[in-house]
Design an enzyme around this catalytic site. Structure first.
Site, mmCIF file in Angstrom:
data_model
loop_
_atom_site.group_PDB
_atom_site.id
_atom_site.type_symbol
_atom_site.label_atom_id
_atom_site.label_comp_id
_atom_site.label_asym_id
_atom_site.label_seq_id
_atom_site.Cartn_x
_atom_site.Cartn_y
_atom_site.Cartn_z
ATOM 1 N NE ARG A 33 42.199 46.196 43.065
ATOM 2 C CZ ARG A 33 43.023 46.617 42.109
ATOM 3 N NH1 ARG A 33 42.852 47.838 41.595
ATOM 4 N NH2 ARG A 33 43.990 45.858 41.664
ATOM 5 C CG ASP A 78 50.010 44.182 51.248
ATOM 6 O OD1 ASP A 78 49.456 43.765 50.205
ATOM 7 O OD2 ASP A 78 51.113 44.763 51.238
#
Length: 350
Positions: A33, A78
């Protein structure tokens, strides 16, 4: 297949503790991010969709590698989607992170978690690997990864993150047989998953034991080490395994015992001390405090040089953070860190 260019890359040579022209570096969560290019894609889809769309997972992986100039790409994925085909209902709730809606509430639930023998349900991961490998430079390795059995078990039992891992530890202590059954299923499943990543085109893999730092050395040895070791032992011997655990330097000797050609070090212990503990016959990875990337350039340079000096120019050091990049980090600081490591590594210890 690993080509001569990949075998002779900085990262792969360092993982084998061979001399390199400068210290290799990659960063945990290097596609994240903090990077505007990542957010431009992430804002259009959910996190789980980003993980499950091979074209998008490949794009953010490749963009981050190129933008930073690091010496390895790491597959964008993930830790937790492997739990879905094993029988758990996973959601990434906005503002809450991962949530498992049907956690394993007690040892009697162990048979709701099925060992994963068929990898078809995770085909999106292997397709992303193929796309990334196709478009990476010929001398840049691709790293695969997975969660370690304990970390996956703790998510499955707690239903998400936890401060004290009360339910996980209660299960371990109260029903070791059910605990070992769960851990064995996870270990076997993760081994198959990583072997499939390697077959699809990864040159090395990292095992993340993100939550095992909550354990004492005695508990790690009894309840975790045999299963992590079984996982690592099941992987191809010619593929470097980075064994990474965060939060408890007292576990480093046991981490080494569990295996891996590279031992990941977090920032809670000096790199030189950690390398002495695990032994100089393995490579090490780390270990700049991630918050250092929030400092000004002068401070960042000093802290980076401290890590480089601790490695003392010894073959087998892969520079990384002690954990992932935080969302608040200016991307320019991450790029500057990569340049600093390459410059300092070429110059040698100061």
């Amino acid at each position: 297949m690993t080509t001569p260019e990949l075998q002779n890359s900085r990262f792969m040579r360092a993982a084998r503790r061979e001399p390199v022209d400068t210290t290799p570096i990659w960063l945990m969560r290097q596609a994240g991010r903090y990077m505007p290019e990542y957010m431009a894609i992430r804002n259009k889809v959910t996190f789980l969709e980003l993980c499950k769309r091979p074209d998008l997972a490949a794009e953010v992986t490749l963009v981050a590698r190129e933008r930073l100039g690091v010496d390895a790409a790491i597959l964008f994925a993930d830790l937790l989607p492997i739990l879905e085909p094993m029988g758990l209902d996973l959601e990434y709730a906005k503002g809450e992170g991962p949530v498992i809606h049907n956690p394993l509430s007690s040892p009697t639930d162990v048979d709701r978690c099925h060992e994963l023998e068929d990898m078809d349900a995770l085909g999106f991961v292997f397709e992303a690997v193929k796309l990334i490998r196709r478009d990476l430079p010929a001398d840049i390795p691709l790293l695969g990864f997975a969660g370690a059995p304990f970390t996956l078990a703790s998510y499955a039992i707690e239903g998400g993150g936890s401060r004290n891992y009360i339910h996980t530890k209660q299960w371990m202590y109260s029903d070791p047989d059910a605990w070992n059954t769960l851990m064995q299923r996870l270990s076997n499943s993760v081994a198959r998953y990583l072997k499939a990543q390697i077959a699809a085109g990864c040159q090395a893999v990292q095992i993340f034991d993100s939550w095992a730092g909550c354990l004492s050395p005695d508990d790690y040895r009894q309840y975790v080490l045999p299963h992590t070791k079984a996982l690592i032992d099941a992987l191809p011997k010619d593929v470097p395994v980075i064994n990474f655990l965060t939060g408890n330097p007292a576990l480093l000797p046991l981490l080494r015992e569990a295996g891996g050609q590279v031992i990941g070090i977090d920032w809670r212990i000096g790199l030189a001390e950690a390398w002495d503990i695990v032994g100089h016959d393995v490579a090490v990875q780390g270990n700049l405090d991630p918050v250092s990337l929030m400092a000004d350039t002068k401070v960042l340079r000093k802290r980076t040089q401290d890590v480089m000096n601790a490695a003392a120019g010894r073959p087998g050091h892969i520079f990384n953070l002690g954990h992932g990049i935080m969302p608040q980090v200016p991307v320019e600081n991450a790029i500057a860190l990569v340049d600093m490591v390459h410059e300092m590594g070429a110059a040698g210890p100061s």
